[in-house]
Design an enzyme around this catalytic site. Structure first.
Site, PDB file in Angstrom:
ATOM      1  N   ASP A 374      43.547  49.734  47.360  1.00  0.00           N
ATOM      2  CA  ASP A 374      44.678  49.417  46.491  1.00  0.00           C
ATOM      3  C   ASP A 374      44.219  48.366  45.486  1.00  0.00           C
ATOM      4  O   ASP A 374      43.038  48.307  45.153  1.00  0.00           O
ATOM      5  CB  ASP A 374      45.878  48.940  47.312  1.00  0.00           C
ATOM      6  N   SER A 396      38.739  50.531  43.868  1.00  0.00           N
ATOM      7  CA  SER A 396      40.006  49.834  44.049  1.00  0.00           C
ATOM      8  C   SER A 396      41.006  50.409  43.061  1.00  0.00           C
ATOM      9  O   SER A 396      40.736  51.427  42.415  1.00  0.00           O
ATOM     10  CB  SER A 396      39.835  48.330  43.811  1.00  0.00           C
ATOM     11  N   HIS A 397      42.145  49.744  42.935  1.00  0.00           N
ATOM     12  CA  HIS A 397      43.114  50.080  41.899  1.00  0.00           C
ATOM     13  C   HIS A 397      43.108  49.043  40.785  1.00  0.00           C
ATOM     14  O   HIS A 397      44.061  48.953  40.011  1.00  0.00           O
ATOM     15  CB  HIS A 397      44.518  50.206  42.491  1.00  0.00           C
ATOM     16  N   GLY A 398      42.056  48.243  40.720  1.00  0.00           N
ATOM     17  CA  GLY A 398      41.907  47.296  39.639  1.00  0.00           C
ATOM     18  C   GLY A 398      42.609  45.975  39.885  1.00  0.00           C
ATOM     19  O   GLY A 398      43.053  45.659  40.985  1.00  0.00           O
ATOM     20  N   ASN A 428      42.441  52.025  38.151  1.00  0.00           N
ATOM     21  CA  ASN A 428      42.907  51.243  37.004  1.00  0.00           C
ATOM     22  C   ASN A 428      41.911  50.117  36.746  1.00  0.00           C
ATOM     23  O   ASN A 428      41.132  49.734  37.630  1.00  0.00           O
ATOM     24  CB  ASN A 428      44.290  50.647  37.270  1.00  0.00           C
TER      25      ASN A 428
END
Length: 567
Positions: A374, A396-398, A428
């Site tokens: 996440d 990851s999701h940034g 992201n």
């Protein structure tokens, strides 16, 4: 010749005393009596007189020589014509030069702190004994070291060491400056626990070994809360550090049916969803990001390691892996420093945010590596003055600000800096995400010198954030303004545009600036166009891709919009 007679006397002297003989043979003394032995013709009376004077001179010279001088003059020289008699007795102890005692050999210590003869042993060091009748206390300068083994911890990964750790905490908290030591080579199994302050002085939580929770939902005791694991409450001046590991054992929690990766196309399935967060500071709202599947299942959500209402915190050189959900959470805290930590969970592990900050101010996150399923770092409502420098994220999701404004709540975030970061293979890059219907503002945000490597949505503002298709359009929104992107370079995943500014219909984003942005496709040569919706700002330099979709100036409704700004 008279020389012969003198030599006989000298010979007698040699036979009578070895020490005198050596004195005579010494060049200093020989030079003194040499004039007496070179006389060739003397009358008998003069001869006897000279011999007596010679003997007196030699005797006085020997007697006046100090002991250390005699020892120096007692150096053996080659004797070609004179044989010395054997010594009948050993020399007097007063004439023996005594050497100083040899210094003891230094003790060679390994990582375990043991002697080198034991440093290769596979067994960890034995528990320390209580010192001076004070259970578990070992003073090092002004800091007291409290080894949890002295309080009864076993550290075999099977026994429950919860009470021992709680006892060590109480002793450190109520005493002077203390260091709670979880030593290397041990695995400490700890149940859900609250470490409460305030304490009398600052303390250090030194993790050199491994800390684990119960292994999955089946092993977690039914009578113990699953909403949290390790909680630090109202603590001031605490350090969490060490070269050890905090292992959340999250795999069995991730495989619960409610997790989004279990259903088709990333959807959830009916079933329980009761999982903890590894390291968290603060209080978890039932509507928080980490509790998104709680709403679907009507079940509780637990956290693992939590700092709540605490200040002057330092977390450094810690490794954390496989949290059931958030790895770190800081809520209602002030003045937090996170430096040189490593967070790792699989890319598909759900809701495993690396570091989550909420209702917290003055936070520095430095020199760390985070890979998870996440957000690498998520910044929630009430966060002010957050500084992220030299952090590597991915998969990851940034790095995200939000989500904010869920369930029509008010959210205020300001003064956020992300600098010298690397984001790779992530969904992201740098993201601001808000729900429709919220209020408040996000302002004074700077993304500077960030390297993207195969990232979807490297630059994104999403004010229509929603986890399902049932979200209703609403007019109110969190106001986003004063956001700068400088030195954003690298490659993007071609499935999405490299730049996405999706702002609210009623409350547009304002004062967005871009400078030295160069984003190229990771595959192929086609460069996607940016997307802008109701976004106001400007490009200060040429960018790749060119950003011509920003509206210039400010919207006519700026006065009404500005009144909702938090700071």
């Amino acid at each position: 010749m008279k020389l012969h007679l003198v030599n006989k006397w000298i010979g007698v002297i040699f036979l009578d005393s070895e020490s005198l003989a050596l004195c005579i043979y010494s060049h200093e003394i020989f030079d003194l009596f040499l004039p007496f032995v070179t006389v060739r013709r003397l009358n008998p009376q003069m001869e006897v007189t000279r011999i007596l004077l010679l003997l007196v001179f030699i005797s006085s010279t020997f007697c006046c020589t100090p002991a250390h001088g005699r020892a120096r003059l007692h150096k053996k020289r080659p004797r070609n014509s004179i044989a010395l008699p054997p010594m009948a007795e050993p020399p007097s102890p007063s004439f023996i030069r005594r050497l100083p005692a040899l210094a003891p050999e230094p003790t060679i210590r390994g990582n375990s702190g043991l002697n080198s003869t034991n440093s290769t042993s596979a067994h960890p060091p034995p528990p320390p004994e209580p010192i001076d009748g004070s259970h578990g206390w070992n003073s090092t300068n002004s800091t007291t070291v409290l080894d949890v083994r002295a309080f009864g911890a076993v550290g075999d990964g099977v026994s429950d060491d919860t009470e021992a750790l709680k006892s060590a905490w109480e002793a450190a908290c109520q005493g002077g400056p203390g260091l709670i030591l979880l030593p290397q080579g041990y695995t400490f199994k700890i149940q859900s626990t609250i470490f409460a302050g305030p304490c009398r002085s600052e303390l250090t939580f030194q993790v050199d070994g491994t800390i684990t929770p119960p292994d999955g939902p089946d092993e977690w005791p039914q009578s113990i809360s699953r909403r949290q694991w390790l909680v630090f409450y109202r603590v001031n001046g605490m350090k969490l550090q060490g070269g050890g590991l905090i292992d959340g054992k999250g795999e069995k929690w991730w495989n619960l049916p409610c997790k989004p990766h279990k259903g088709p196309n990333g959807t959830t399935l009916p079933g329980t969803c009761d999982s903890p967060v590894v390291t968290s500071t603060g209080f978890t709202s039932r509507f928080s990001k980490a509790n998104e599947c709680w709403k679907e299942t009507k079940l509780s959500f637990s956290q693992a390691l939590r700092f709540f209402m605490s200040s002057n915190l330092t977390v450094r050189e810690i490794r954390i892996q496989n949290s059931p959900q958030f790895h770190f959470r800081f809520d209602n805290c002030r003045n937090v420093t996170i430096d040189t930590i490593c967070i790792s969970s699989p890319a598909l592990s759900p809701n495993t945010d690396g570091i989550h900050v909420e209702n917290t101010e003055l936070v520095g996150i430095y020199n760390s590596v985070i890979s998870n399923g996440d957000d690498c770092v998520s910044i929630g409502a009430g966060s002010v003055s957050i500084n992220i420098v030299n952090v590597t994220c991915g998969p990851s999701h940034g790095i995200s600000i939000g989500s904010l404004g869920k369930q029509n709540t008010r959210a205020c975030v300001a003064n956020i800096t992300v600098r010298n970061a690397v984001i790779k293979h992530s969904d992201n890059g740098v993201r601001i995400k808000t729900w429709q219907g919220g209020s408040g503002s996000v302002s004074s945000v700077s993304f500077d010198n960030i390297r993207m490597d195969t990232v979807r949505n490297p630059i994104i503002i999403d004010q229509y954030y929603c986890l399902s298709k049932s979200c209703q359009n609403q007019t109110s929104a969190v106001y986003v303004s004063d956001v700068s992107y400088t030195g954003i370079r690298g490659t993007y995943d071609v499935r999405t545009p490299p730049i996405h500014f999706g702002c609210s219909d009623s409350i547009p984003c304002t004062n967005i600036t871009l400078s030295e942005v160069e984003l190229l496709p990771a595959q192929g040569d086609f460069i996607s166009d940016p997307f802008c919706w109701n976004a106001y700002g400007a490009t200060e330099t040429l960018t790749i891709p060119p950003v011509s979709c920003l509206s210039e100036g400010l919207p006519q409704s700026i006065l009404d919009i500005g009144s909702d700004k938090c700071y």
